[in-house]
Design an enzyme around this catalytic site. Structure first.
Site, mmCIF file in Angstrom:
data_model
loop_
_atom_site.group_PDB
_atom_site.id
_atom_site.type_symbol
_atom_site.label_atom_id
_atom_site.label_comp_id
_atom_site.label_asym_id
_atom_site.label_seq_id
_atom_site.Cartn_x
_atom_site.Cartn_y
_atom_site.Cartn_z
ATOM 1 N NE ARG A 3 -1.281 0.877 -5.731
ATOM 2 C CZ ARG A 3 0.166 1.098 -5.231
ATOM 3 N NH1 ARG A 3 0.825 1.900 -5.916
ATOM 4 N NH2 ARG A 3 0.493 0.291 -4.450
ATOM 5 C CE LYS A 30 6.398 -2.455 -0.999
ATOM 6 N NZ LYS A 30 7.579 -2.191 -1.822
ATOM 7 C CD GLU A 74 11.863 1.329 -0.809
ATOM 8 O OE1 GLU A 74 10.831 1.944 -1.112
ATOM 9 O OE2 GLU A 74 12.685 1.589 -0.155
HETATM 10 P P1 ATP Z 1 3.065 -0.405 -1.429
HETATM 11 O O1 ATP Z 1 2.221 0.820 -1.906
HETATM 12 O O2 ATP Z 1 2.374 -1.613 -1.286
HETATM 13 O O3 ATP Z 1 4.313 -0.048 -0.583
HETATM 14 P P2 ATP Z 1 4.819 0.159 -3.894
HETATM 15 O O4 ATP Z 1 4.413 0.760 -4.939
HETATM 16 O O5 ATP Z 1 5.522 1.202 -2.681
HETATM 17 O O6 ATP Z 1 3.828 -0.816 -3.077
HETATM 18 P P3 ATP Z 1 7.383 -0.882 -4.911
HETATM 19 O O7 ATP Z 1 8.114 -2.157 -4.546
HETATM 20 O O8 ATP Z 1 7.864 0.414 -5.220
HETATM 21 O O9 ATP Z 1 5.987 -0.996 -3.887
HETATM 22 O O10 ATP Z 1 6.568 -1.328 -6.249
HETATM 23 C C1 ATP Z 1 7.012 -2.111 -7.283
HETATM 24 C C2 ATP Z 1 6.180 -1.878 -8.612
HETATM 25 O O11 ATP Z 1 4.797 -2.595 -8.288
HETATM 26 C C3 ATP Z 1 5.998 -0.359 -8.949
HETATM 27 O O12 ATP Z 1 6.099 -0.312 -10.327
HETATM 28 C C4 ATP Z 1 4.462 -0.285 -8.498
HETATM 29 O O13 ATP Z 1 3.960 0.640 -9.652
HETATM 30 C C5 ATP Z 1 3.929 -1.781 -8.745
HETATM 31 N N1 ATP Z 1 2.592 -1.973 -7.835
HETATM 32 C C6 ATP Z 1 2.570 -1.816 -6.485
HETATM 33 N N2 ATP Z 1 1.498 -1.747 -5.827
HETATM 34 C C7 ATP Z 1 0.741 -2.197 -6.910
HETATM 35 C C8 ATP Z 1 -0.655 -2.577 -7.131
HETATM 36 N N3 ATP Z 1 -1.521 -2.466 -6.010
HETATM 37 N N4 ATP Z 1 -1.188 -2.650 -8.349
HETATM 38 C C9 ATP Z 1 -0.409 -2.656 -9.377
HETATM 39 N N5 ATP Z 1 1.030 -2.462 -9.624
HETATM 40 C C10 ATP Z 1 1.409 -2.338 -8.153
#
Ligand code: ATP
Ligand code: MG
Length: 558
Positions: free
Chosen positions: A260, A270, A34
């Site tokens: 994760r 984030k 995102e």
């Molecule tokens: P955050 O929790 O940091 O806001 P998010 O999942 O909301 O992360 P996205 O931009 O939606 O952020 O993430 C894009 C992709 O990265 C998603 O498919 C998510 O599963 C993966 N992702 C995000 N954080 C991790 C992590 N710590 N380890 C592995 N994959 C991750």
């Protein structure tokens, strides 16, 4: 990518799929960030997995921006994310997509659900919807609007789109089962009204699809075969399957979940990273202490070190914390082999070699890498006044102190043996400000012809030739391993001394010509990277990437 990589459950699934001939066109994955923040090392795990599997199995991987929340999304994040993915070494070729490009298709899918009697417009407030949803132990209750006719639903939904209603007045919900054990199946909201301009679609839409609806259908529209995502979406899988089963989609992606990345001594969310920047605990997203890819890049980490890290931590289905030392280890290993060696003195102490001629200067040969002759040698200037590290001198030294102390001989790296004869103190403060030493001219190059040995070798720079530099020593952002899991607010665990700035360090003259981003080992001090932003020709800046040894391991053993 490397085929010697250890295997993991996703590889096994793909191997099996290919053996069974399930995907004659090859596998197809995607990375769906995102655009509401910068990527962090956790995202790198997902990027390396998605792009890595596609490369390994000669498939394809898309980059798709999942941009359905107009409030927080921005083009600047879209650009930064692309830069980071490219920097990591991956290429989406012509497959750059945006969920917002599918808004018309998604609207049509929603209309199809309504036409089948599988979606309805609900006019309860968000609070009421929450109350009616029930809990893990109590079933939900049907909304009084659940049995609106198809015609009424179609009419209301089109009017939602046309902007006839205020935010929150109505939502569109999938009609599944308010008694389902899985809360995600209790008539989830799939569209809401948001009168907010979208960074790409502007004011064309005032209704926006929800994440769950968007994600799986976007995958289907892109012919994704393996939707790899983190574990928190495991409970959403039945919902994705429900959407795909009930709609006529061009493909049927399958979702697989993995744990994760959690990394010690930092936070990977984030929202929290934004707070660190906004509250001034970090100096921007690319602060070299941040676990963002832009921060790690500025600190001096290489794309390869991040990819190696992601491979080394493996892929499992259970949540664990990765030791911060693992990330430091991969870069140490890479730079240990690849970084040219140089001498720099972080906290200089003046040394006058009394028996060395005043105007003489000599150029001494120094290896650029002690174990790798192919990296060649350079000439290092030596003269009567040199600087050594303050730490390398101790006046009343214990027996085990092998560096410089009055009356004991040490080796100056690549130069001579010297002996300290006199200590000069600052009259006001009493601090040691200069050493008077003598050298043995017969030890040129650092060896005594009579075979006499010294226990210590220290680094130095020639006063007349050295250039000054600003050096930044970084430490971990948090002083506890799991700031997210303490009794107190995570921010109380911020390490107050995660950055030390040195303004009067001295470096070998050629280091002042380093290109931004160039990496070196400063002998005995660690690996350093020329800062890419604050560097000025007359004021070089180096960031310490990592120390030579794991200094935290020593601390925790004490
Ligand atoms: P955050 O929790 O940091 O806001 P998010 O999942 O909301 O992360 P996205 O931009 O939606 O952020 O993430 C894009 C992709 O990265 C998603 O498919 C998510 O599963 C993966 N992702 C995000 N954080 C991790 C992590 N710590 N380890 C592995 N994959 C991750
Ligand atoms: Mg997300």
């Amino acid at each position: 990518m490397e085929n010697s990589s250890p295997t993991h459950f996703i590889r096994k699934i793909i191997d099996d799929d290919l053996t069974q001939g399930r995907y004659p066109e090859g596998i197809h994955t995607r990375f769906p960030p995102e655009p509401n923040g910068f990527l962090h090392i956790g995202h790198a795990k997902a990027i390396c997995l998605n792009f890595g599997m596609a490369a390994e199995y000669r498939g394809k991987c898309n980059l798709r921006f999942d941009d359905t929340n107009p409030e927080k999304e921005d083009m600047k994040y879209v650009e930064a994310i692309q830069e980071d993915v490219r920097w990591l070494g991956f290429d989406w070729e012509d497959r750059l997509f945006f969920a917002s490009d599918y808004f018309a298709r998604l609207f049509q899918f929603a209309v199809e659900l309504i036409q089948q009697g599988k979606a309805y417009v609900d006019s309860m407030s968000a609070d009421q919807i929450r109350q009616y949803r029930g809990t893990l132990t109590e079933p939900g209750i049907d909304s009084p609007y659940r049995n609106r006719s198809i015609a009424e639903n179609l009419d209301l939904f089109h009017r939602m789109k046309a902007g006839e209603f205020a935010d929150g007045e109505h939502v569109l919900r999938a009609k599944i089962d308010m008694q389902a054990a899985n809360l995600n199946m209790r008539d989830p909201v799939i569209y809401r009204i948001r009168r907010t301009s979208h960074y790409r679609t502007g004011d064309s839409w005032c209704i926006y699809p929800m994440y769950d609806f968007t994600q799986c259908l976007s995958d289907a529209l892109e012919h994704v075969t393996h939707s790899l995502c983190s574990l928190e979406f495991e409970d959403h899988r039945p919902l994705y399957d429900w959407f795909i089963d009930n709609l006529d989609t061009p493909a049927r992606p399958r979702q697989y979940e993995f744990a994760r990345l959690n990394l010690e001594y930092t936070v990977l969310s984030k929202r929290k990273l934004i707070e660190l920047v906004e509250d001034g605990h970090a100096d921007g997203w690319d602060d070299p202490r941040m676990p963002t890819l832009s921060g790690l890049r500025r600190r001096g980490f290489t794309p390869k070190s991040i990819r190696d890290f992601c491979e080394r931590i493996g892929l499992t289905k259970s949540d664990t914390y990765i030791d911060a030392g693992v990330l430091e280890h991969v870069i140490r290993e890479e730079l240990g082999a690849a970084a040219p060696r140089r001498m720099a003195v972080l906290r200089p102490l003046k040394v006058v070699i009394e028996n060395y001629p005043d105007d003489k200067e000599e150029w001494l040969e120094a290896a650029n890498h002690p174990q790798d002759p192919s990296m060649g040698t350079r000439q290092v200037a030596f003269s009567k006044v040199i600087y050594i590290e303050q730490d390398d001198f101790m006046e009343d030294a214990p027996n085990k102190f092998f560096r410089l102390t009055p009356g004991r001989e040490v080796r100056l790296r690549y130069a001579y043996f010297i002996t300290c004869n006199e200590v000069i103190r600052d009259e006001q403060t009493g601090a040691v400000c200069e050493l008077r030493c003598s050298y043995d001219p017969a030890t040129r190059g650092g060896n005594a012809p009579d075979g006499r040995k010294v226990k210590g070798t220290i680094h130095w720079v020639s006063a007349r030739h050295a250039r000054s530099a600003r050096i930044r020593l970084y430490d971990r952002l948090f002083s506890v391993a799991n700031p997210d899991r303490g009794d107190q607010d995570w921010k109380t665990y911020i390490n107050p001394v995660s950055l030390e700035k040195l303004g009067n360090s001295l470096i070998e003259p050629d280091l002042a010509q380093a290109g931004p981003g160039e990496r070196f080992q400063f002998e005995r001090l660690g690996y350093f990277c020329a800062d890419q932003q604050d560097w000025q020709p007359d004021a070089p800046v180096f960031n310490r990437i990592v120390t030579l040894r794991d200094t935290w391991a020593k601390i925790s053993k004490k």
